[in-house]
Design an enzyme around this catalytic site. Structure first.
Site, PDB file in Angstrom:
ATOM      1  N   GLU A   1     -20.087  16.526 -24.713  1.00  0.00           N
ATOM      2  CA  GLU A   1     -20.448  15.144 -24.719  1.00  0.00           C
ATOM      3  C   GLU A   1     -19.718  14.293 -24.229  1.00  0.00           C
ATOM      4  O   GLU A   1     -20.283  13.265 -23.743  1.00  0.00           O
ATOM      5  CB  GLU A   1     -20.874  15.157 -26.573  1.00  0.00           C
ATOM      6  CG  GLU A   1     -21.497  13.932 -26.611  1.00  0.00           C
ATOM      7  CD  GLU A   1     -21.839  13.741 -28.183  1.00  0.00           C
ATOM      8  OE1 GLU A   1     -22.313  12.653 -28.762  1.00  0.00           O
ATOM      9  OE2 GLU A   1     -21.582  14.678 -28.991  1.00  0.00           O
TER      10      GLU A   1
ATOM     11  N   GLY B   1     -23.677   7.797 -34.466  1.00  0.00           N
ATOM     12  CA  GLY B   1     -23.678   7.826 -35.828  1.00  0.00           C
ATOM     13  C   GLY B   1     -22.971   9.015 -36.488  1.00  0.00           C
ATOM     14  O   GLY B   1     -22.363   8.411 -37.623  1.00  0.00           O
ATOM     15  N   GLY B   2     -22.695  10.110 -35.979  1.00  0.00           N
ATOM     16  CA  GLY B   2     -22.070  11.242 -36.615  1.00  0.00           C
ATOM     17  C   GLY B   2     -20.644  11.543 -36.081  1.00  0.00           C
ATOM     18  O   GLY B   2     -19.737  12.067 -36.691  1.00  0.00           O
ATOM     19  N   SER B   3     -20.485  10.975 -34.914  1.00  0.00           N
ATOM     20  CA  SER B   3     -19.258  11.411 -34.248  1.00  0.00           C
ATOM     21  C   SER B   3     -18.833  10.261 -33.366  1.00  0.00           C
ATOM     22  O   SER B   3     -19.603   9.355 -32.649  1.00  0.00           O
ATOM     23  CB  SER B   3     -19.212  12.724 -33.304  1.00  0.00           C
ATOM     24  OG  SER B   3     -20.265  12.498 -32.492  1.00  0.00           O
ATOM     25  N   THR B   4     -17.570  10.170 -32.547  1.00  0.00           N
ATOM     26  CA  THR B   4     -17.341   9.265 -31.711  1.00  0.00           C
ATOM     27  C   THR B   4     -16.254  10.029 -30.564  1.00  0.00           C
ATOM     28  O   THR B   4     -15.767  11.007 -31.038  1.00  0.00           O
ATOM     29  CB  THR B   4     -16.299   8.216 -32.307  1.00  0.00           C
ATOM     30  OG1 THR B   4     -15.978   7.130 -31.191  1.00  0.00           O
ATOM     31  CG2 THR B   4     -15.004   8.540 -32.814  1.00  0.00           C
ATOM     32  N   GLN B   5     -16.521   9.640 -29.347  1.00  0.00           N
ATOM     33  CA  GLN B   5     -15.877  10.240 -28.236  1.00  0.00           C
ATOM     34  C   GLN B   5     -15.044   9.445 -27.562  1.00  0.00           C
ATOM     35  O   GLN B   5     -15.309   8.329 -27.232  1.00  0.00           O
ATOM     36  CB  GLN B   5     -16.639  11.095 -27.336  1.00  0.00           C
ATOM     37  CG  GLN B   5     -17.332  12.344 -27.806  1.00  0.00           C
ATOM     38  CD  GLN B   5     -18.449  11.888 -28.922  1.00  0.00           C
ATOM     39  OE1 GLN B   5     -18.392  12.389 -30.003  1.00  0.00           O
ATOM     40  NE2 GLN B   5     -19.294  11.192 -28.473  1.00  0.00           N
TER      41      GLN B   5
END
Length: 482
Positions: A245, A275-279
């Site tokens: 991702e 909304g559920g994760s950050t990269q």
């Protein structure tokens, strides 16, 4: 607005600047420091002409990288023949373990007629935690078999909620995919349907579900795809891991900004807040960044005759919506039928029900307590503390593009500050919490300076900034991620 870039200085989001105003409608209050300007790229969205295959990259003995299984696997022609336009290139994303995503059964497909048109299409579904987005890309092949295609245009549409909300009703989730496929049928000429691949990659929303719940949804989507008139490749529906991702989003942004085929190797980093994760993903300038990073925080791949070793990591449960619930102490809690989760990040009189991942949470401000930035920042710190690795170079001069909820929150608010929250009717009761979380995430989490400038972008050259374009590229060019 979609085609404009905003420039954000972190010090303007931090400290005392949150103490003054609150919840103004953005069309009434636009701070002077947001500079709107047209983006100028060094390219017209053209893939470079590369005729020789990219060599496969192998690990050197002294590398600090943890080898990640290759993400691309060729589809046996006898099972599901690949259209000639794609030159039998493997798919983009590594499938989940077999115990999680059992092998699919594919019915024999009629042979695809030889490629004869210069124009062709690719359909990529981004199944996120807050919504499902369809990207329909139109390409032009100038010299089939010898050069890479040109990206001509993108059709984009989003629908809410995300597929994870249908964990108890997968059939209804499948209906949302049918709605988006109707848009694809109107966009792609009918004579191109049978050679146009349709692919869905799910991200953090489904990664947060149980294996049984996620597989139930994916199975339904596969059936919807098989009903469609489009070409369904092997492993057309799966869950994308966080590394891909981040890497594929980096590929998209650097392609659109013209950096991927520049001899200077000046690239930009990406910050993606879902909304559920950050990269976070960037190409380090210093070897110290790679040497001091955990081995699982690096990725190596080859693309356009260049080899890249990136710093990249995805933080599950630290996307914006998941972070709201974590701040409230609600994420993963039991007793959801009777518990009310409170926070000084919310207006005192606010009370509502929030749905995320198929669960409903009762949330509220603190009627007899205090509300404001300082208390909110303290609560948000507990969500971030001890989780994030701070890369060596983020305090330097690297340029970062921030998108998804970074852009959405800034674009909606201009600037949100948390004092006197009861005086104004809020346009969104979570704005104070969200902006506080973003500030804390960038400073306490990733380690950016207050003075760091981030480029906020929803689109570059009229194409969405997300991993979807990078994923679609692999149908034309295989790059191996280790």
């Amino acid at each position: 607005m979609a085609n404009l870039l905003l420039t954000l200085s972190l010090w303007l989001l931090a400290g005392s600047h949150f103490v003054r105003a609150t919840y103004y409608r953005h069309h009434r209050y636009i701070p002077h420091f947001y500079r709107y300007r047209e983006h100028t790229a060094n390219t017209d969205n053209l893939l470079p002409d590369v005729s020789n295959p990219v060599p496969e990259v192998t690990q050197s003995g002294g590398s600090t990288n943890q080898e990640i299984p290759e993400v691309f696997h060729p589809a046996p022609e006898s099972v599901h023949p690949m259209p000639e336009v794609f030159h039998h290139v493997p798919e983009v994303v590594h499938p989940a373990p077999e115990s999680y995503l059992p092998p699919q059964v594919h019915h024999p497909a009629a042979p695809v007629p030889p490629f004869s048109s210069r124009v062709f299409y690719g359909i990529m579904f981004d199944a996120g935690s807050t919504g499902t987005r369809i990207h329909i890309y139109k390409f032009i092949q100038k010299d089939p078999g010898k050069t890479l295609p040109v990206l001509d245009s993108e059709m984009y549409h989003a629908i809410k909620p995300g597929l994870s909300e249908y964990k108890y009703n997968p059939e209804e989730g499948g209906n949302t995919i049918r709605q988006l496929l109707k848009i694809a049928k109107k966009t792609v000429p009918e004579e191109e349907w049978k050679r146009t691949p349709v692919v869905l990659r799910a991200t953090a929303g489904l990664r947060l579900l149980t294996e049984e719940q996620a597989e139930g949804i994916l199975k339904e989507v596969r059936e919807v795809f098989e009903e469609s008139p489009f070409y369904v490749p092997i492993n057309s529906v799966s869950i994308m891991n966080g590394i891909n991702e981040g890497v594929l989003a980096w590929v998209t942004v650097n392609f659109l900004t013209g950096h991927l085929y520049s001899n200077t190797r000046r690239t930009v980093g990406i910050l993606d807040l879902g909304g559920g994760s950050t990269q976070i993903t960037f190409l380090p300038k210093s070897k110290k960044t790679i040497e001091t990073a955990p081995s699982s925080y690096t990725a190596r791949f080859s693309l356009f005759n260049n080899t890249y070793e990136l710093y990249t990591h995805s933080y599950l449960k630290n996307g914006l919506i998941a972070a709201r619930l974590a701040t409230l102490g609600a994420l993963g809690a039991d007793g959801l039928d009777w518990k009310v989760f409170t926070s000084p990040c919310l207006p005192k009189k606010y009370r509502a029900e929030v749905t995320f991942g198929g669960n409903t949470y009762k949330v509220s401000g603190i009627p007899d307590g205090y509300a404001g930035y300082k208390l909110c920042y303290y609560e948000v710190q507990r969500v971030i503390k001890g989780i994030f690795h701070q890369p060596y170079e983020v305090k330097g001069t690297n340029v970062f593009y921030a998108f998804s909820h970074y852009f959405d929150r800034a674009n909606e608010t201009g600037l949100i500050m948390c004092n006197k929250m009861t005086k104004y009717r809020p346009i969104s009761p979570f704005l104070c919490m969200d902006m506080t979380y973003i500030t804390c995430l960038l400073k306490e989490g990733f380690g950016f300076k207050d003075s760091t400038v981030l480029h906020l972008a929803k689109k570059v050259n009229n194409v969405e900034t997300s991993w979807a374009l990078g994923a679609t590229f692999d149908f034309f060019r295989n790059f191996n991620i280790h």
